[in-house]
Design an enzyme around this catalytic site. Structure first.
Site, short mmCIF file in Angstrom:
data_model
loop_
_atom_site.label_atom_id
_atom_site.label_comp_id
_atom_site.label_asym_id
_atom_site.label_seq_id
_atom_site.Cartn_x
_atom_site.Cartn_y
_atom_site.Cartn_z
N LYS A 98 8.17 0.92 5.56
CA LYS A 98 7.04 1.71 5.08
C LYS A 98 5.74 1.14 5.57
O LYS A 98 5.51 -0.06 5.42
CB LYS A 98 7.03 1.69 3.54
CG LYS A 98 5.79 2.31 2.91
CD LYS A 98 5.16 1.41 1.85
CE LYS A 98 4.59 0.17 2.48
NZ LYS A 98 3.72 -0.61 1.60
N THR A 99 4.91 1.91 6.17
CA THR A 99 3.48 1.61 6.36
C THR A 99 2.84 2.74 7.14
O THR A 99 3.36 3.14 8.18
CB THR A 99 3.18 0.27 7.06
OG1 THR A 99 1.83 0.30 7.54
CG2 THR A 99 4.07 0.02 8.24
N GLY A 125 0.80 -1.23 0.00
CA GLY A 125 0.00 0.00 0.00
C GLY A 125 0.83 1.27 0.00
O GLY A 125 1.94 1.29 0.51
N ASP A 147 5.27 -7.55 5.82
CA ASP A 147 5.30 -8.66 4.88
C ASP A 147 6.41 -8.48 3.83
O ASP A 147 7.15 -9.42 3.53
CB ASP A 147 3.96 -8.78 4.13
CG ASP A 147 2.93 -9.55 4.94
OD1 ASP A 147 3.29 -10.04 6.04
OD2 ASP A 147 1.78 -9.67 4.48
N ASP A 186 0.28 2.56 8.75
CA ASP A 186 -0.31 2.03 9.99
C ASP A 186 0.59 2.25 11.20
O ASP A 186 0.12 2.24 12.33
CB ASP A 186 -0.59 0.53 9.85
CG ASP A 186 -1.73 0.27 8.87
OD1 ASP A 186 -2.38 1.23 8.45
OD2 ASP A 186 -1.95 -0.91 8.54
N ARG A 231 1.04 -5.81 -4.78
CA ARG A 231 1.04 -6.63 -3.56
C ARG A 231 1.52 -8.06 -3.79
O ARG A 231 1.42 -8.91 -2.91
CB ARG A 231 -0.38 -6.67 -2.97
CG ARG A 231 -0.83 -5.35 -2.41
CD ARG A 231 -2.09 -5.49 -1.58
NE ARG A 231 -2.52 -4.20 -1.10
CZ ARG A 231 -2.08 -3.64 0.03
NH1 ARG A 231 -1.21 -4.26 0.80
NH2 ARG A 231 -2.51 -2.45 0.40
#
Lengths: 511, 511
Positions: free
Chosen positions: A228-229, A107, A202, A231, A171
């Site tokens: 990276k994220t 993402g 992941d 969240d 993805r």
């Protein structure tokens, strides 16, 4: 037909000139804001501005199950962390040209482009004549050897800009022996010295496996990950934060702030705002700290206290009733996207539904419900009808309930309405309630990166290239001491295996 | 139980310091951005910086039905417009102190606070010792005489800030003889010289009626309106734009831009974005001009061309198919909030449903549907089931279908899915389609006003106070020549009656 007096509304004919929002990366048509951000100067940690050398820490272990991790990573397990420190030598690293690949995985998160420009600028500065390949569309680009050679002109319009559209993302995962073989073929074909994988947990797990695989095959291609994220749940001592989290929270907090002012201005709505973050409620927590809403539900807290949906509903209703007594019939409530995944009884219900719906036909009379355990049946009956239907009808290709598609904010509004009505009947609540639902998600993944994310990502890219240049593999770029001025940030790499654990996924929860 | 390798995610413990989003108006805790906006200096049109006098235009008429409007406004009909022009005299207006009331009416729009600070600063500058009352919670505050005296300290934290929370807003109208009586009592009790009504078309219609009423009762209280609505549909030659539209479009355009970059980065979603604006699609049009999405549906165009929902669906599907042939299975589609109100066949269906549901019981077998005319039945059957249910179940207190609650963006996604599936069966479409729905509304009503809206609103407030000071009533403050530098903006007032028409509301469309 009732004649009614009204000011006649006319069609729009004139409009004041204003800035063009981001639509294209062609510099000639970029907006003032885009242009101003492209020109925004970024500082670098001091250590990256001087000759540096690498010092190593002690051998590393893993976050859990070291024996199993060691078996999966015979060549890389136990690697020490690497820290860049100033060096007296004019250059501690070779002058050799490098061929480096970079891939964006998963993402979007604001700042991804700056990691790439950081890699590029490092190569220009320290290994002039090097080549940077951008694999297109995520890991699939590696497997299919689909890439763009990134030049100074090509990357220029993406400096300090949001999105992953410079080379796009995907993805796919490199998992099977055939897929590893494809990655090897690409590495050989492009004569890659290194690969930078920009991704979440992941993707970085995958980066570690790729590094191990290349090493085991004696390929020269080294692999470095970047955290990276949006969240914000990929973090450890050496990686204090994943990039994108800062920007995303600021974007959401601004929108929440707007909605809070709106709620207070009109005084008649409760806004239920669901925020991105499925496995972790960090975004919700951070946004709550920035905006001070009336109620915030944190998934981890719900799980820890083993709360039921009824508990959560009652908690919200209690606050609404107390506010109503004070004359406030409005407010803002923040909810993490993954809330219902955190509710133990919901997980149980979904497990039972997955089992029943896989083997039984659902009769209109509802006899199938007898297969549910009493507690699950009670919960099912407690849920609003629309949610019951979503649970029954929306199945993924494996036949499992698609929990992520449930609009938790609307579900809570309906459950709150029912409970408030009950209290009204009992004369315990006299207010008026009108719920408004929001989901803030995609708006925050591709905004302009904040100054923090712009600078942090640029340093991460610079660090990743430096680690590759120094012959490192299987590390995640780690830039730390982020509370200090940029010049004092620490730069290094942490063994990917040191962040790993073996996670057992139960068949029952699938996303 | 499948063990799967994963990087262990940890709970949030550290976070970088960052700005606090708007939470409170107490200056001590306001954020850096809030503080910086409070300090933002506003320019004024030149004519407001010098001694001025008023010149009048020719007598006015109305937008339509002049005879009826003249009958309703015997004292005010035909008033000329007023323009402020520089005067040689040191002061063309009296030095008298004024008692002025101000009210925010209807939905929030960025800039409302600046109208109030504009009024306040005019009074400080030109009628020192005057009093400004802010009526609380909209027109109800006038009727109940609920107000706050606005002082320099009180209004300071709201300068250049979004929202209407300084005195809050409401949607009540002053309509009945009793309500007009209450307004008169408040005007007498507070000894009001004037009242500024900040609102949209309905509120300004109301302002006109109030001005007429006060004049007919020989009250000294004069009434001036100010054009507010983010929808941008309150405009005429003298009032080139209502305030809030500029800011709202910029906020939405930024979010749309983010979503567009996201769509292009991941390459797999079609985002259907519904935008605020029920009676007019101006916001959608302006956002489209700013962002250049793949498809934009304009309600007025749908109505003019008498398009059906099937036409709109086919149009979208045609574009999706063509893009798919080019390899693009993603995009962004803008839809105005009021789209389905513009579709003639939907209006017909809703009229029939309102009639049927008011008199018939709905049988489970669906026999009631035979009461629908064939075309309406066909449309009803064409609608996705969830929308059919919304049409049947969601009724307002008058038993009418609540069109505004229909999530048009989700409805279109479902209809597009059905049509694409059909074309796939016919081998006319080979792409993949995943729809994502958004509604951008409340986020745009209370953002920080843009520099344009900040300056425009301040000038509107200044103008409204100047008009009251000059003894004017029944005018709407009009600031024009907005394409020129602020110093050259024109300032004046336009007869509210000149904007009016008699609108015939059919019982069948009620919001």
């Amino acid at each position: 037909m009732a004649p009614s007096l009204a000011i006649a509304c006319q069609a729009a004919t004139e409009r004041p000139a204003r800035a063009l929002a981001p639509t294209s990366r062609v510099a000639a048509v970029c907006s003032e804001v885009q242009a101003s951000r492209i020109g925004h100067k970024l500082d670098l940690p001091s250590v990256l501005k001087t000759p540096f050398k690498i010092v190593h820490g002690p051998p590393s272990s893993s976050a859990g199950n070291p024996a199993e991790i060691a078996k999966l990573f015979p060549h890389l397990f136990g690697q020490p962390s690497a820290s860049l420190v100033p060096s007296d030598a004019t250059s501690a690293v070779s002058k050799q040209n490098l061929k480096i690949g970079v891939v964006l995985s998963g993402g979007q998160a604001p700042g991804g482009h700056n990691v790439i420009t950081g890699i590029f600028d490092y190569l220009q500065e320290h290994a002039k004549g090097s080549t940077l390949y951008g694999f297109r569309g995520g890991p699939a680009g590696i497997m299919k050897c689909k890439y763009t050679e990134l030049t100074s002109d090509y990357i220029h319009p993406y400096r300090n800009q949001g999105g992953f559209d410079m080379i796009c993302s995907g993805r796919d995962k490199i998992e099977t022996p055939e897929q590893f073989k494809q990655a090897e073929e690409t590495a050989l074909k492009l004569d890659l010295d290194g690969l930078v994988v920009i991704g979440g947990d992941d993707s970085n797990t995958n980066a570690g496996l790729l590094a191990e695989n290349f090493r085991s095959k004696n390929l020269k291609t080294r692999v470095i990950g970047c955290p990276k994220t949006i969240d914000g749940d990929l973090k450890c001592k050496e990686v204090p934060v994943s990039f994108g989290f800062d920007t995303a929270c600021k974007i959401y907090a601004e929108m929440i702030g707007n909605v809070m002012v709106d709620a207070r201005s009109s005084g008649k709505y409760y806004h239920f705002v669901r925020l991105m973050g499925r496995a972790a409620s960090h975004i919700t927590l951070e946004c709550a700290l920035q905006t001070h809403p009336n109620i915030t539900i944190i998934g981890e807290e719900v799980a820890m206290k083993k709360l039921t949906l009824k508990n959560v509903t009652d908690y919200i209703v209690d606050v609404i009733c107390k506010r109503s007594e004070l004359g406030y019939n409005y407010g803002v409530i923040l909810i993490p996207e993954g809330l219902i995944d955190f509710v133990p009884e919901v997980q149980q219900l979904i497990a039972e539904l997955n089992e029943i719906l896989a083997h039984e036909t659902v009769d209109e009379g509802g006899l199938w419900k007898n297969k549910l355990k009493p507690q699950s049946l009670q919960l099912f009956e407690f849920l609003p009808q629309a949610i019951q239907e979503q649970l029954m009808l929306e199945r993924d290709p494996h036949g499992n309930v698609q929990v992520a598609r449930i609009e938790t904010e609307k579900m809570l509004i309906q459950m709150v309405e029912v409970e408030l009505e009950k209290r009204k009947q009992e004369n315990r609540y006299k207010g008026g309630f009108q719920g408004q639902s929001h989901f803030f998600g995609y708006e925050g993944r591709c905004g302009f990166p904040s100054n923090f994310d712009s600078t942090y990502c640029y340093a991460l890219g610079y660090a990743a290239a430096a680690l590759l240049h120094c012959g490192k593999t299987g590390l995640i770029a780690s830039v730390g001491n982020l509370g200090a001025p940029v010049s004092d940030w620490t730069v290094g790499g942490t063994a990917l295996t040191s962040l790993m654990d073996v996670e057992r996924r139960h068949g029952m929860v699938c996303f």
